[in-house]
Design a protein around this motif. Structure first.
Motif, PDB file in Angstrom:
ATOM      1  N   ALA A 140      11.652   5.769 -13.469  1.00 28.26           N
ATOM      2  CA  ALA A 140      11.881   5.504 -12.044  1.00 28.26           C
ATOM      3  C   ALA A 140      12.359   4.073 -11.852  1.00 28.26           C
ATOM      4  O   ALA A 140      12.047   3.177 -12.644  1.00 28.26           O
ATOM      5  CB  ALA A 140      10.599   5.747 -11.253  1.00 28.26           C
ATOM      6  N   VAL A 141      13.131   3.892 -10.788  1.00 30.40           N
ATOM      7  CA  VAL A 141      13.654   2.571 -10.411  1.00 30.40           C
ATOM      8  C   VAL A 141      13.309   2.327  -8.946  1.00 30.40           C
ATOM      9  O   VAL A 141      13.562   3.190  -8.097  1.00 30.40           O
ATOM     10  CB  VAL A 141      15.182   2.490 -10.613  1.00 30.40           C
ATOM     11  N   LYS A 142      12.757   1.149  -8.661  1.00 30.71           N
ATOM     12  CA  LYS A 142      12.443   0.816  -7.275  1.00 30.71           C
ATOM     13  C   LYS A 142      13.733   0.513  -6.523  1.00 30.71           C
ATOM     14  O   LYS A 142      14.558  -0.272  -6.976  1.00 30.71           O
ATOM     15  CB  LYS A 142      11.500  -0.375  -7.185  1.00 30.71           C
ATOM     16  N   ILE A 143      13.895   1.147  -5.347  1.00 34.93           N
ATOM     17  CA  ILE A 143      15.124   0.953  -4.580  1.00 34.93           C
ATOM     18  C   ILE A 143      14.891   0.245  -3.247  1.00 34.93           C
ATOM     19  O   ILE A 143      15.838  -0.235  -2.628  1.00 34.93           O
ATOM     20  CB  ILE A 143      15.842   2.288  -4.325  1.00 34.93           C
ATOM     21  N   ALA A 144      13.642   0.160  -2.796  1.00 34.25           N
ATOM     22  CA  ALA A 144      13.354  -0.547  -1.550  1.00 34.25           C
ATOM     23  C   ALA A 144      11.902  -0.990  -1.542  1.00 34.25           C
ATOM     24  O   ALA A 144      11.011  -0.244  -1.968  1.00 34.25           O
ATOM     25  CB  ALA A 144      13.644   0.321  -0.332  1.00 34.25           C
ATOM     26  N   THR A 145      11.677  -2.191  -1.067  1.00 34.53           N
ATOM     27  CA  THR A 145      10.321  -2.720  -0.915  1.00 34.53           C
ATOM     28  C   THR A 145      10.073  -3.063   0.537  1.00 34.53           C
ATOM     29  O   THR A 145      11.011  -3.376   1.276  1.00 34.53           O
ATOM     30  CB  THR A 145      10.107  -3.968  -1.795  1.00 34.53           C
ATOM     31  N   HIS A 146       8.802  -3.004   0.949  1.00 37.12           N
ATOM     32  CA  HIS A 146       8.457  -3.334   2.327  1.00 37.12           C
ATOM     33  C   HIS A 146       7.260  -4.276   2.408  1.00 37.12           C
ATOM     34  O   HIS A 146       6.681  -4.455   3.483  1.00 37.12           O
ATOM     35  CB  HIS A 146       8.232  -2.059   3.144  1.00 37.12           C
ATOM     36  N   GLU A 147       6.878  -4.850   1.293  1.00 39.94           N
ATOM     37  CA  GLU A 147       5.876  -5.912   1.231  1.00 39.94           C
ATOM     38  C   GLU A 147       4.645  -5.578   2.066  1.00 39.94           C
ATOM     39  O   GLU A 147       3.849  -4.745   1.662  1.00 39.94           O
ATOM     40  CB  GLU A 147       6.519  -7.238   1.639  1.00 39.94           C
ATOM     41  N   LYS A 148       4.514  -6.167   3.260  1.00 39.29           N
ATOM     42  CA  LYS A 148       3.307  -5.958   4.061  1.00 39.29           C
ATOM     43  C   LYS A 148       3.482  -4.872   5.113  1.00 39.29           C
ATOM     44  O   LYS A 148       2.770  -4.842   6.121  1.00 39.29           O
ATOM     45  CB  LYS A 148       2.896  -7.275   4.731  1.00 39.29           C
ATOM     46  N   MET A 149       4.411  -3.966   4.885  1.00 44.12           N
ATOM     47  CA  MET A 149       4.654  -2.860   5.804  1.00 44.12           C
ATOM     48  C   MET A 149       4.598  -1.539   5.038  1.00 44.12           C
ATOM     49  O   MET A 149       4.572  -1.524   3.813  1.00 44.12           O
ATOM     50  CB  MET A 149       6.023  -3.006   6.471  1.00 44.12           C
ATOM     51  N   ASP A 150       4.583  -0.435   5.778  1.00 43.50           N
ATOM     52  CA  ASP A 150       4.682   0.898   5.185  1.00 43.50           C
ATOM     53  C   ASP A 150       6.078   1.453   5.439  1.00 43.50           C
ATOM     54  O   ASP A 150       6.726   1.127   6.432  1.00 43.50           O
ATOM     55  CB  ASP A 150       3.680   1.873   5.822  1.00 43.50           C
ATOM     56  N   LEU A 151       6.525   2.318   4.549  1.00 49.68           N
ATOM     57  CA  LEU A 151       7.637   3.222   4.819  1.00 49.68           C
ATOM     58  C   LEU A 151       7.228   4.571   4.225  1.00 49.68           C
ATOM     59  O   LEU A 151       7.740   5.005   3.198  1.00 49.68           O
ATOM     60  CB  LEU A 151       8.962   2.747   4.229  1.00 49.68           C
ATOM     61  N   TYR A 152       6.266   5.194   4.892  1.00 51.37           N
ATOM     62  CA  TYR A 152       5.707   6.414   4.301  1.00 51.37           C
ATOM     63  C   TYR A 152       6.512   7.651   4.677  1.00 51.37           C
ATOM     64  O   TYR A 152       7.368   7.633   5.542  1.00 51.37           O
ATOM     65  CB  TYR A 152       4.235   6.577   4.638  1.00 51.37           C
ATOM     66  N   ASN A 153       6.208   8.740   3.986  1.00 51.22           N
ATOM     67  CA  ASN A 153       6.900  10.021   4.115  1.00 51.22           C
ATOM     68  C   ASN A 153       8.418   9.864   4.006  1.00 51.22           C
ATOM     69  O   ASN A 153       9.168  10.340   4.868  1.00 51.22           O
ATOM     70  CB  ASN A 153       6.544  10.725   5.432  1.00 51.22           C
TER      71      ASN A 153
ATOM     72  N   VAL B 251       0.828  -1.211   0.000  1.00 50.24           N
ATOM     73  CA  VAL B 251       0.000   0.000   0.000  1.00 50.24           C
ATOM     74  C   VAL B 251       0.863   1.263   0.000  1.00 50.24           C
ATOM     75  O   VAL B 251       0.712   2.141  -0.842  1.00 50.24           O
ATOM     76  CB  VAL B 251      -0.963  -0.002   1.213  1.00 50.24           C
ATOM     77  N   LEU B 252       1.794   1.342   0.965  1.00 56.26           N
ATOM     78  CA  LEU B 252       2.658   2.526   1.081  1.00 56.26           C
ATOM     79  C   LEU B 252       4.065   2.105   1.500  1.00 56.26           C
ATOM     80  O   LEU B 252       4.661   2.719   2.387  1.00 56.26           O
ATOM     81  CB  LEU B 252       2.097   3.518   2.100  1.00 56.26           C
ATOM     82  N   GLY B 253       4.594   1.062   0.834  1.00 55.11           N
ATOM     83  CA  GLY B 253       5.893   0.563   1.245  1.00 55.11           C
ATOM     84  C   GLY B 253       6.934   0.487   0.147  1.00 55.11           C
ATOM     85  O   GLY B 253       8.046   0.011   0.394  1.00 55.11           O
ATOM     86  N   GLU B 254       6.629   0.991  -1.048  1.00 59.36           N
ATOM     87  CA  GLU B 254       7.559   0.874  -2.176  1.00 59.36           C
ATOM     88  C   GLU B 254       8.226   2.232  -2.424  1.00 59.36           C
ATOM     89  O   GLU B 254       7.552   3.235  -2.648  1.00 59.36           O
ATOM     90  CB  GLU B 254       6.831   0.405  -3.434  1.00 59.36           C
ATOM     91  N   ILE B 255       9.550   2.245  -2.386  1.00 56.58           N
ATOM     92  CA  ILE B 255      10.317   3.474  -2.520  1.00 56.58           C
ATOM     93  C   ILE B 255      11.042   3.484  -3.858  1.00 56.58           C
ATOM     94  O   ILE B 255      11.694   2.498  -4.230  1.00 56.58           O
ATOM     95  CB  ILE B 255      11.338   3.627  -1.371  1.00 56.58           C
ATOM     96  N   TRP B 256      10.952   4.614  -4.570  1.00 60.63           N
ATOM     97  CA  TRP B 256      11.465   4.733  -5.932  1.00 60.63           C
ATOM     98  C   TRP B 256      12.466   5.875  -6.040  1.00 60.63           C
ATOM     99  O   TRP B 256      12.418   6.845  -5.279  1.00 60.63           O
ATOM    100  CB  TRP B 256      10.319   4.961  -6.910  1.00 60.63           C
ATOM    101  N   TYR B 257      13.324   5.735  -7.043  1.00 63.52           N
ATOM    102  CA  TYR B 257      14.337   6.743  -7.356  1.00 63.52           C
ATOM    103  C   TYR B 257      14.101   7.254  -8.764  1.00 63.52           C
ATOM    104  O   TYR B 257      13.798   6.481  -9.688  1.00 63.52           O
ATOM    105  CB  TYR B 257      15.729   6.123  -7.260  1.00 63.52           C
ATOM    106  N   ALA B 258      14.232   8.580  -8.959  1.00 63.71           N
ATOM    107  CA  ALA B 258      14.106   9.170 -10.295  1.00 63.71           C
ATOM    108  C   ALA B 258      15.018  10.390 -10.377  1.00 63.71           C
ATOM    109  O   ALA B 258      15.474  10.912  -9.353  1.00 63.71           O
ATOM    110  CB  ALA B 258      12.659   9.559 -10.589  1.00 63.71           C
ATOM    111  N   GLU B 259      15.272  10.850 -11.616  1.00 70.26           N
ATOM    112  CA  GLU B 259      16.149  11.991 -11.862  1.00 70.26           C
ATOM    113  C   GLU B 259      15.511  12.938 -12.864  1.00 70.26           C
ATOM    114  O   GLU B 259      14.717  12.520 -13.712  1.00 70.26           O
ATOM    115  CB  GLU B 259      17.494  11.532 -12.439  1.00 70.26           C
ATOM    116  N   ALA B 260      15.879  14.214 -12.757  1.00 74.08           N
ATOM    117  CA  ALA B 260      15.440  15.209 -13.739  1.00 74.08           C
ATOM    118  C   ALA B 260      16.415  16.371 -13.729  1.00 74.08           C
ATOM    119  O   ALA B 260      17.047  16.670 -12.716  1.00 74.08           O
ATOM    120  CB  ALA B 260      14.027  15.703 -13.438  1.00 74.08           C
TER     121      ALA B 260
END
Length: 515
Positions: free
Chosen positions: A446-459, A427-436
């Motif tokens: 964008a490239v996913k750099i961290a996943t948290h499956e059944k957890m959140d890593l928000y803000n 829901v809110l656990g996938e962290i992505w990287y992008a450039e501009a």
């Protein structure tokens, strides 16, 4: 961001107990614990929040150094199976598909387990809460921070903000949990720490916080108000006032519940009381305001401060007069100037006579959110190729960003995004990287750099003052919790706290993020 449950009684309740004393280290010998350290096989560094579980469901979680202090009567000095799991990491399965191994726990001895990291980003340590190095202390291992067990009666801090102020890092968090009572602080918690270049710890090691505390030993309310409702800050940054004095300012929201504001405005830190005081009220329906994680940028000789919602689509001149003058704020938007609220059924899109869309900076005009952009694409009001805020993954799938931070990176010579996806594989656990090349984008890959499956890593937020090797190594953190995940199992000690990650921007796996 947000705490799921709170009681406004806590705003009237004062003392809820005193700060707990720090425990002393156990005698060096004999040690009754069997030490298990779980490390990243690529770096040899301990991995926090790895679950070790026996076949009768006895569950341990590694501390911030990757240690578990194990002692269970009846199953010492004999083979014990441990299932080993950790989001973003993997232990190889045996022939029956079980991810774990057999150990023989012996008091006073230690062993090491190596995990393969699947995440591009490396999980380093927990920044806040109780028992950060609990198992290390039990095992008489060295700990890098000054208060490895408990700091200012805090068990949890939600959603980080930070800025450099008066030569130090000034930290703010949302709602905070305490040891002595189920209700904590709902009026913002703050602390300071030294910069690594001025005596602070290296960011790969940790942060020594000095919290602003009350007489009872618990953290103080940084935005004290007589009116009801929790008070959450955003948009924290430093700006000089009319006298040339650096002031720390932020946007505040006084809340009725999770999604209902009662009041909002701009606050500034009072250096005498070490509390934030309101300096300007803002209308609840104002289209623009200073929120998100600000970043300053010079455009044609003018310094602006940009705010992300979730992209850097609002800005104002970085001076005191402009900060307090809401009509001075601009939105980077495709809407016709003066459109204060988007109506998707009848959108006022800014096109010239030839039909060319104009994304530009406009005052007194609403910005558009990613969900609204997708609705406008579905109705045909916008075309995909016209949108500068629409990153795709390597398979061409849209990554819907819900929040994050954007900072210039000297190593990449671009702005880099650390962004949170909403509605991805969690829901809110996938962290992505992008450039501009510009804050206005286009942000297209964008490239996913961290996943948290059944957890959140928000803000999630990058801490740019921790950059190393000219920006080659960056650090970011986020709130680790079950809050919105639907997972009923909270991780002991870790839930509702800040987790630190490190990212090496020379990693070739980040190449697809280049515009």
């Amino acid at each position: 961001m947000l705490k799921r449950t709170f009681c406004l009684m806590t705003l009237l309740a004062g003392a809820c107990g005193a700060q707990q004393p720090q425990p002393k280290l156990l005698p060096a010998e004999p040690n009754p614990y069997f030490g298990i350290q779980v490390v990243d096989e690529a770096t040899g560094r301990g991995v926090p929040v790895v679950e070790l579980r026996t076949t009768n469901e006895i569950t341990y979680y590694t501390d911030s150094a990757g240690w578990v202090a194990f002692s269970e009567p009846g199953i010492m000095d004999r083979p014990v199976w441990f299932t080993v799991t950790s989001t973003g990491y993997e232990f190889p399965a045996d022939g029956f598909g079980f991810y774990g191994l057999k150990l023989t726990p012996k008091a006073g001895e230690t062993t090491t387990i190596k995990l393969q990291r699947k995440n591009i980003a490396e999980r380093l340590y927990r920044l806040t809460g109780g028992g950060i190095y609990r198992d290390s202390v039990l095992l008489n291992r060295p700990t890098p921070i000054g208060k490895p067990i408990l700091n200012t009666d805090l068990f949890g801090n939600d959603s980080v903000l930070n800025a450099i102020h008066n030569g130090k890092i000034f930290w703010c968090w949302g709602d905070s949990n305490r040891v002595a009572y189920p209700l904590g602080n709902f009026r913002t918690t703050s602390a300071t720490s030294e910069l690594p270049t001025k005596g602070g710890l290296k960011p790969e090691v940790g942060v020594n916080y000095t919290y602003f505390a009350g007489e009872d030993g618990f953290v103080k309310q940084m935005v004290p108000m007589t009116e009801p409702g929790p008070v959450w800050l955003s948009g924290l940054f430093e700006v000089k006032d009319d006298t040339g004095t650096p002031r720390l300012v932020a946007h505040y929201s006084r809340m009725k519940d999770l999604g209902t504001r009662l009041a909002r405005g701009i606050v500034a830190l009072d250096e005498q009381t070490n509390t934030f005081k309101v300096i300007k009220e803002i209308e609840l329906d104002a289209p623009l305001s200073p929120e998100g994680h600000p970043v300053k940028a010079n455009v044609n000789g003018i310094e602006y401060v940009y705010f992300n919602f979730p992209y850097p689509n609002q800005r104002v001149k970085a001076d005191w007069k402009s900060l307090l003058d809401l009509p001075s704020y601009e939105a980077f938007t495709p809407l016709v100037a003066g459109t204060r609220k988007l109506d998707v059924s009848k959108p006022q899109i800014d096109r010239d006579a030839a039909g060319k869309l104009t994304w530009s900076w406009k005052k007194n005009t609403a910005y558009v959110q990613p969900r609204e952009i997708e609705d406008l694409i579905k109705t045909g009001a916008l075309r995909v190729e016209e949108v500068p805020f629409r990153p795709l993954d390597e398979q061409g799938k849209l990554v819907t960003i819900a929040g994050g931070s954007f900072y210039w990176n000297d190593y990449r010579k671009k702005y880099v995004m650390i962004g949170l996806e909403v509605g991805g594989t969690s829901v809110l656990g996938e962290i992505w990287y992008a450039e501009a090349l510009k804050l206005e984008g286009p942000w297209t890959r964008a490239v996913k750099i961290a996943t948290h499956e059944k957890m959140d890593l928000y803000n999630p937020k990058q801490d740019p003052f921790f950059d190393e090797e000219g920006g080659k190594i960056i650090y970011f953190e986020g709130t680790y919790t079950t809050g919105f995940s639907g997972n009923p199992s909270k991780t002991p000690r870790y839930d509702y706290n800040q987790m630190m990650y490190r990212l090496d921007l020379s990693d070739p796996r980040l190449a697809p993020a280049q515009p």
